[in-house]
Enzyme design. Sequence first.
Site, PDB file in Angstrom:
ATOM      1  N   HIS A  51      41.904  40.586  40.575  1.00  0.00           N
ATOM      2  CA  HIS A  51      41.137  40.650  41.842  1.00  0.00           C
ATOM      3  C   HIS A  51      41.985  40.093  42.995  1.00  0.00           C
ATOM      4  CE1 HIS A  51      37.164  42.063  40.358  1.00  0.00           C
ATOM      5  NE2 HIS A  51      37.696  41.661  39.228  1.00  0.00           N
ATOM      6  N   TYR A 316      41.049  31.603  34.518  1.00  0.00           N
ATOM      7  CA  TYR A 316      41.086  31.493  35.982  1.00  0.00           C
ATOM      8  C   TYR A 316      41.857  30.229  36.383  1.00  0.00           C
ATOM      9  CZ  TYR A 316      37.433  35.119  36.187  1.00  0.00           C
ATOM     10  OH  TYR A 316      36.719  36.289  36.057  1.00  0.00           O
TER      11      TYR A 316
HETATM   12  C1  HEM Z   1      38.740  37.825  29.409  1.00  0.00           C
HETATM   13  C2  HEM Z   1      38.189  38.386  30.485  1.00  0.00           C
HETATM   14  C3  HEM Z   1      38.689  38.093  31.870  1.00  0.00           C
HETATM   15  C4  HEM Z   1      39.875  37.583  32.299  1.00  0.00           C
HETATM   16  C5  HEM Z   1      41.071  37.146  31.456  1.00  0.00           C
HETATM   17  C6  HEM Z   1      39.825  37.501  33.737  1.00  0.00           C
HETATM   18  C7  HEM Z   1      40.846  37.029  34.524  1.00  0.00           C
HETATM   19  C8  HEM Z   1      40.737  36.757  35.872  1.00  0.00           C
HETATM   20  C9  HEM Z   1      41.682  35.998  36.647  1.00  0.00           C
HETATM   21  C10 HEM Z   1      42.986  35.416  36.092  1.00  0.00           C
HETATM   22  C11 HEM Z   1      41.220  35.926  37.912  1.00  0.00           C
HETATM   23  C12 HEM Z   1      41.869  35.213  39.091  1.00  0.00           C
HETATM   24  C13 HEM Z   1      41.334  33.768  39.157  1.00  0.00           C
HETATM   25  C14 HEM Z   1      41.932  32.946  40.253  1.00  0.00           C
HETATM   26  O1  HEM Z   1      43.162  32.948  40.449  1.00  0.00           O
HETATM   27  O2  HEM Z   1      41.142  32.248  40.940  1.00  0.00           O
HETATM   28  C15 HEM Z   1      39.980  36.646  37.944  1.00  0.00           C
HETATM   29  C16 HEM Z   1      39.197  36.829  39.057  1.00  0.00           C
HETATM   30  C17 HEM Z   1      38.015  37.524  39.059  1.00  0.00           C
HETATM   31  N1  HEM Z   1      37.346  38.054  37.976  1.00  0.00           N
HETATM   32 FE1  HEM Z   1      37.945  37.995  36.085  1.00  0.00          FE
HETATM   33  N2  HEM Z   1      38.606  37.975  34.164  1.00  0.00           N
HETATM   34  C18 HEM Z   1      37.874  38.346  33.067  1.00  0.00           C
HETATM   35  C19 HEM Z   1      36.598  38.844  33.033  1.00  0.00           C
HETATM   36  C20 HEM Z   1      35.846  39.112  34.147  1.00  0.00           C
HETATM   37  C21 HEM Z   1      34.498  39.620  34.128  1.00  0.00           C
HETATM   38  C22 HEM Z   1      33.679  39.911  32.868  1.00  0.00           C
HETATM   39  C23 HEM Z   1      34.110  39.742  35.432  1.00  0.00           C
HETATM   40  C24 HEM Z   1      32.792  40.186  35.993  1.00  0.00           C
HETATM   41  C25 HEM Z   1      31.626  39.810  35.516  1.00  0.00           C
HETATM   42  C26 HEM Z   1      35.221  39.310  36.270  1.00  0.00           C
HETATM   43  C27 HEM Z   1      35.238  39.282  37.651  1.00  0.00           C
HETATM   44  C28 HEM Z   1      36.200  38.666  38.424  1.00  0.00           C
HETATM   45  C29 HEM Z   1      36.133  38.554  39.871  1.00  0.00           C
HETATM   46  C30 HEM Z   1      35.042  39.107  40.790  1.00  0.00           C
HETATM   47  C31 HEM Z   1      37.257  37.816  40.266  1.00  0.00           C
HETATM   48  C32 HEM Z   1      37.654  37.427  41.690  1.00  0.00           C
HETATM   49  C33 HEM Z   1      37.308  35.962  41.966  1.00  0.00           C
HETATM   50  C34 HEM Z   1      37.849  35.555  43.319  1.00  0.00           C
HETATM   51  O3  HEM Z   1      37.598  36.280  44.299  1.00  0.00           O
HETATM   52  O4  HEM Z   1      38.506  34.504  43.382  1.00  0.00           O
HETATM   53  N3  HEM Z   1      36.239  38.933  35.446  1.00  0.00           N
HETATM   54  N4  HEM Z   1      39.695  37.147  36.690  1.00  0.00           N
END
Ligand code: HEM
Length: 325
Positions: A51, A316
């Site tokens: 994202h 995260y």
């Molecule tokens: C094993 C599953 C997942 C992994 C490894 C993962 C990994 C990540 C990582 C590394 C980030 C960046 C975090 C940061 O630097 O602050 C992120 C952001 C995000 N993820 Fe995931 N994610 C997963 C599952 C999901 C799921 C299931 C959803 C939705 C329900 C989701 C929605 C989001 C969103 C909306 C962001 C953006 C947050 C922001 O704006 O800071 N992710 N994810």
Amino acid sequence: MMSNRAVLVMLAAALGMGAPHPAAAGDTDPEALVNALNAVFGANPGKRAAHTHGFCVKGAFVPSDEAGKLSKAPHLSGKGPWPVVARFSMGGGNPEAPNTQKDNTRGIALHIDLGQGNQTDMVLISAPVFVAKTPAKFLELLQTVASKDKDRIGAFFKANPESTLQKSWLNARRVPASYATTSYFGVHTFTLTNAAGAKQIIKWKLIPKAGEVGLSDDEAKTKDPDFYRPELVERLARGPAEFDLTAILGQPGDARDDPTAFWPEDRTSVVMGTLTIAALEDDTVCDSNMFDPTNVSDGIEGPANDGIFQIRSPAYAVSFSRRNQ
Ligand code: HEM
């Protein structure tokens, strides 16, 4: 302020200890997941591993009268308005992920300010399901895609048909015309507890009051790949963008621990409140902290055996600590 757990996972990640995570996440290493995201999308120093393309906004949340009947969480049972910092984003780790892409999720992440240094978070996407059932499957999916080996990729999706569901769901719909005209889903199953101790399983869905407005494929082709930000600036100059926060009420037998499983369409929903997005916020406000899906208040509980839910926070934290190095 962050939850104690968020502080703990970030500290552990910063110290290179590998973030702690409950057994439900299995043996998958959160760091391996972030490395695999980097292998697919490239490592973008100073940026989120997923994202990556997005921007920060602010507004407020006001609960409905019904919300307190389902949950004793302060922002649901109290009066509000509760100040909100939010971030809209495109799925995946491409910092230039086009706003015109149909088969990619849009995201919204919220910090809801509960006062006295406390906050609760929500992190949602514009599809009701995720692309993998478990962290091990997500790692395998990312590593398979990174290989660019067409046969391997085809074999993965054949063996794991649940990993094709999100893409089919998105492709069956239009490209959202705005971050303010798409619905966002919490994907996981949460349990709400009210003041009397009654429990209810739910899934979160944010529904735009402007309606779900989409672009045809031809209209999408005429748009700039980065059109969502100017579109929102223009929209907010006319008035705030509003969403109903709804809780879809689950029934016995509905999947609780599988983020690739749909619930039946006929489940009833309760409007839990209104989220108002009023203005853009400086991106540093969103970037100085992480949105942690496990940072929920007393009265809201995440799923106990959904490994994807369990590993998100530590993954995260790895991304957060790296982008702050
Ligand atoms: C094993 C599953 C997942 C992994 C490894 C993962 C990994 C990540 C990582 C590394 C980030 C960046 C975090 C940061 O630097 O602050 C992120 C952001 C995000 N993820 Fe995931 N994610 C997963 C599952 C999901 C799921 C299931 C959803 C939705 C329900 C989701 C929605 C989001 C969103 C909306 C962001 C953006 C947050 C922001 O704006 O800071 N992710 N994810």
